[in-house]
Structure formats: C-alpha cells, structure tokens
Design a protein around this motif. Structure first.
Motif, PDB file in Angstrom:
ATOM      1  N   PRO A  19       0.830  -1.210   0.000  1.00 15.77           N
ATOM      2  CA  PRO A  19       0.000   0.000   0.000  1.00 15.77           C
ATOM      3  C   PRO A  19       0.860   1.254   0.000  1.00 15.77           C
ATOM      4  N   ILE A  20       0.309   2.322  -0.529  1.00 20.13           N
ATOM      5  CA  ILE A  20       0.995   3.611  -0.595  1.00 20.13           C
ATOM      6  C   ILE A  20       0.478   4.474   0.547  1.00 20.13           C
ATOM      7  N   LYS A  21       1.410   5.107   1.236  1.00 19.80           N
ATOM      8  CA  LYS A  21       1.018   6.050   2.278  1.00 19.80           C
ATOM      9  C   LYS A  21       1.634   7.390   1.925  1.00 19.80           C
ATOM     10  N   LEU A  22       0.814   8.414   1.864  1.00 19.02           N
ATOM     11  CA  LEU A  22       1.283   9.754   1.539  1.00 19.02           C
ATOM     12  C   LEU A  22       0.831  10.710   2.620  1.00 19.02           C
ATOM     13  N   LEU A  23       1.772  11.479   3.138  1.00 17.59           N
ATOM     14  CA  LEU A  23       1.477  12.507   4.116  1.00 17.59           C
ATOM     15  C   LEU A  23       1.978  13.836   3.570  1.00 17.59           C
ATOM     16  N   ALA A  24       1.163  14.872   3.649  1.00 24.76           N
ATOM     17  CA  ALA A  24       1.551  16.212   3.203  1.00 24.76           C
ATOM     18  C   ALA A  24       0.615  17.210   3.853  1.00 24.76           C
ATOM     19  N   ASP A  25       1.076  18.447   3.924  1.00 24.93           N
ATOM     20  CA  ASP A  25       0.219  19.499   4.444  1.00 24.93           C
ATOM     21  C   ASP A  25      -0.836  19.911   3.422  1.00 24.93           C
ATOM     22  N   ALA A  27      -2.306  18.999  -0.870  1.00 25.27           N
ATOM     23  CA  ALA A  27      -2.241  18.257  -2.131  1.00 25.27           C
ATOM     24  C   ALA A  27      -3.195  18.899  -3.125  1.00 25.27           C
ATOM     25  N   THR A  28      -2.744  19.080  -4.375  1.00 29.76           N
ATOM     26  CA  THR A  28      -3.597  19.605  -5.438  1.00 29.76           C
ATOM     27  C   THR A  28      -3.432  18.741  -6.676  1.00 29.76           C
ATOM     28  N   TYR A  29      -4.509  18.615  -7.459  1.00 31.42           N
ATOM     29  CA  TYR A  29      -4.476  17.822  -8.681  1.00 31.42           C
ATOM     30  C   TYR A  29      -5.187  18.588  -9.781  1.00 31.42           C
ATOM     31  N   SER A  30      -4.571  18.630 -10.970  1.00 30.26           N
ATOM     32  CA  SER A  30      -5.185  19.260 -12.124  1.00 30.26           C
ATOM     33  C   SER A  30      -5.541  18.175 -13.135  1.00 30.26           C
ATOM     34  N   GLU A  31      -6.817  17.954 -13.332  1.00 32.88           N
ATOM     35  CA  GLU A  31      -7.283  16.957 -14.302  1.00 32.88           C
ATOM     36  C   GLU A  31      -6.834  17.333 -15.712  1.00 32.88           C
ATOM     37  N   ARG A  32      -6.850  18.625 -16.023  1.00 39.29           N
ATOM     38  CA  ARG A  32      -6.490  19.110 -17.358  1.00 39.29           C
ATOM     39  C   ARG A  32      -5.029  18.821 -17.697  1.00 39.29           C
ATOM     40  N   THR A  33      -4.119  19.063 -16.763  1.00 38.65           N
ATOM     41  CA  THR A  33      -2.684  18.892 -17.047  1.00 38.65           C
ATOM     42  C   THR A  33      -2.128  17.558 -16.573  1.00 38.65           C
ATOM     43  N   GLY A  34      -2.827  16.882 -15.668  1.00 37.60           N
ATOM     44  CA  GLY A  34      -2.317  15.628 -15.126  1.00 37.60           C
ATOM     45  C   GLY A  34      -1.208  15.839 -14.109  1.00 37.60           C
ATOM     46  N   VAL A  35      -1.116  17.051 -13.551  1.00 41.02           N
ATOM     47  CA  VAL A  35      -0.067  17.366 -12.581  1.00 41.02           C
ATOM     48  C   VAL A  35      -0.658  17.324 -11.177  1.00 41.02           C
ATOM     49  N   THR A  36       0.007  16.575 -10.321  1.00 36.92           N
ATOM     50  CA  THR A  36      -0.367  16.503  -8.921  1.00 36.92           C
ATOM     51  C   THR A  36       0.768  17.088  -8.107  1.00 36.92           C
ATOM     52  N   SER A  37       0.453  18.000  -7.195  1.00 38.08           N
ATOM     53  CA  SER A  37       1.472  18.640  -6.370  1.00 38.08           C
ATOM     54  C   SER A  37       1.179  18.395  -4.900  1.00 38.08           C
ATOM     55  N   TYR A  38       2.230  18.092  -4.168  1.00 39.57           N
ATOM     56  CA  TYR A  38       2.137  17.896  -2.730  1.00 39.57           C
ATOM     57  C   TYR A  38       3.126  18.854  -2.095  1.00 39.57           C
ATOM     58  N   SER A  39       2.726  19.515  -0.997  1.00 45.63           N
ATOM     59  CA  SER A  39       3.634  20.454  -0.348  1.00 45.63           C
ATOM     60  C   SER A  39       3.514  20.357   1.160  1.00 45.63           C
ATOM     61  N   GLY A  40       4.592  20.766   1.826  1.00 43.83           N
ATOM     62  CA  GLY A  40       4.624  20.789   3.272  1.00 43.83           C
ATOM     63  C   GLY A  40       4.967  19.456   3.890  1.00 43.83           C
ATOM     64  N   ASN A  41       6.257  19.230   4.137  1.00 44.00           N
ATOM     65  CA  ASN A  41       6.727  18.021   4.814  1.00 44.00           C
ATOM     66  C   ASN A  41       6.128  16.757   4.197  1.00 44.00           C
ATOM     67  N   VAL A  42       6.386  16.549   2.914  1.00 40.31           N
ATOM     68  CA  VAL A  42       5.807  15.435   2.157  1.00 40.31           C
ATOM     69  C   VAL A  42       6.581  14.147   2.438  1.00 40.31           C
ATOM     70  N   ILE A  43       5.848  13.090   2.739  1.00 35.91           N
ATOM     71  CA  ILE A  43       6.442  11.765   2.946  1.00 35.91           C
ATOM     72  C   ILE A  43       5.614  10.763   2.163  1.00 35.91           C
ATOM     73  N   ALA A  53      10.327  15.199   1.165  1.00 39.83           N
ATOM     74  CA  ALA A  53      10.666  16.468   0.519  1.00 39.83           C
ATOM     75  C   ALA A  53       9.778  17.570   1.069  1.00 39.83           C
ATOM     76  N   ASP A  54      10.170  18.798   0.777  1.00 44.55           N
ATOM     77  CA  ASP A  54       9.309  19.939   1.086  1.00 44.55           C
ATOM     78  C   ASP A  54       8.144  19.986   0.106  1.00 44.55           C
ATOM     79  N   ASP A  55       8.442  19.686  -1.173  1.00 43.94           N
ATOM     80  CA  ASP A  55       7.437  19.707  -2.242  1.00 43.94           C
ATOM     81  C   ASP A  55       7.716  18.578  -3.226  1.00 43.94           C
ATOM     82  N   ILE A  56       6.649  17.961  -3.734  1.00 43.00           N
ATOM     83  CA  ILE A  56       6.774  16.938  -4.775  1.00 43.00           C
ATOM     84  C   ILE A  56       5.721  17.227  -5.840  1.00 43.00           C
ATOM     85  N   THR A  57       6.154  17.235  -7.111  1.00 42.65           N
ATOM     86  CA  THR A  57       5.236  17.392  -8.235  1.00 42.65           C
ATOM     87  C   THR A  57       5.312  16.122  -9.073  1.00 42.65           C
TER      88      THR A  57
END
Length: 160
Positions: A19-25, A27-43, A53-57
């Motif tokens: 299983p995948i576990k993701l922790l972040a302060d 998270a945003t996702y753009s259906e149009r671009t397919g870009v998902t961004s996570y920020s703030g103490n990302v694990i 990381a601080d940020d993951i795209t």
C-alpha cells in the motif's frame, strides 16, 4: 490519483504490491494537465521506498501512470532496498528527479548517494534503479567524491 505511484517501485517486486502512504500538508491535482502537487513536509512510503521532501510534483500520463516526479527540499531524500544483495540505497539532494520510463533518479545540488557500503557525492548524481549504475558529476571547482568499502574477501587470518 495515488494509484499511479506504484511505478516508483522498480527495485523489489514486492514493493509494487504494497500500500501507498502519503502525508503532506497540502495536495492539489489538475485533471487538465495531469499534474499533482504535494507540499509541506511530504512523505511517501510504499514497501521499502521512502521519499521525503518539502514539495513533490508528479506528472501523470493520460492513463494516470507516472511519467515523472520531482521532489525538492533542504534536502529531499529517497531510500529503497534495491535487491537483497545490494541492500538499501539512500540518496539526498536539493532536487530529486525521477523518470518512471527509464527508472533513472537524478539527484541535483549537494547530491549524495550511499549503497552497499559505497558513497558517492557531487553536484549531480544519476542513479539507475533498474541496473544499479551510478554516474556522478562535479560542478564548477568541485570534485566528485567516491568512497568504496574494503574488500571483505581478503584473508584476515594472516594479520595478527
């Protein structure tokens, strides 16, 4: 959107089934671009993989699989058991760029990589999760540093 993350796991086959576990302060996702961004103490963890990381795209394909992921931090870190024989690979850098198609991780800016007792340091380190190959590049007046452990197969009984 998290279903695409198993592509990170090229090392141990069992990682892809974990299983995948993701922790972040945030998270945003753009259906149009397919870009998902996570920020703030990302694990992100999955099996033996751990990415911090601080940020993951993450850039997703139209089929919602990962094309690439970029992690930035002070430092961003990654670790994963490559194989039972090669053990744990641990890396850190200001930026970690993962190409899911090639299985190449590029560590940029104060980059360090440790695996199987060997240590690499330089401005840029390219590491293949599939092959285990490492390429380190220095920047400016810097030099690449490589530290290899001693060969343990040497007969130590003759030294007293």
């Amino acid at each position: 959107m998290l279903l695409a993350l198993p592509v990170y796991s090229h090392a141990l086959p069992s990682d892809a089934n974990q299983p995948i576990k993701l922790l972040a302060d945030k998270a945003t996702y753009s259906e149009r671009t397919g870009v998902t961004s996570y920020s703030g103490n990302v694990i992100i963890t999955q099996g033996t993989l751990r990415l911090t990381a601080d940020d993951i795209t993450v850039n997703l394909s139209q089929q919602r699989s990962i094309n690439s992921a970029v992690a930035t931090g002070r430092p961003a870190t990654m670790q994963q058991i490559v194989t039972k024989e090669k053990g744990l690979a641990k890396g850190q850098a200001n930026k970690i760029d993962y190409n899911a198609v090639t299985g190449i991780i590029t560590l940029t800016g104060n980059a360090k990589l440790d695996q199987n007792g060997a240590s690499f340091a330089g401005n840029v380190i390219r590491y293949s999760l599939k092959a285990g190959d490492v390429e380190a590049t220095a920047g400016g007046s810097q030099r690449v540093e490589l530290i290899l452990p001693p060969n343990n197969s040497t007969n130590q009984s003759s030294i007293r």
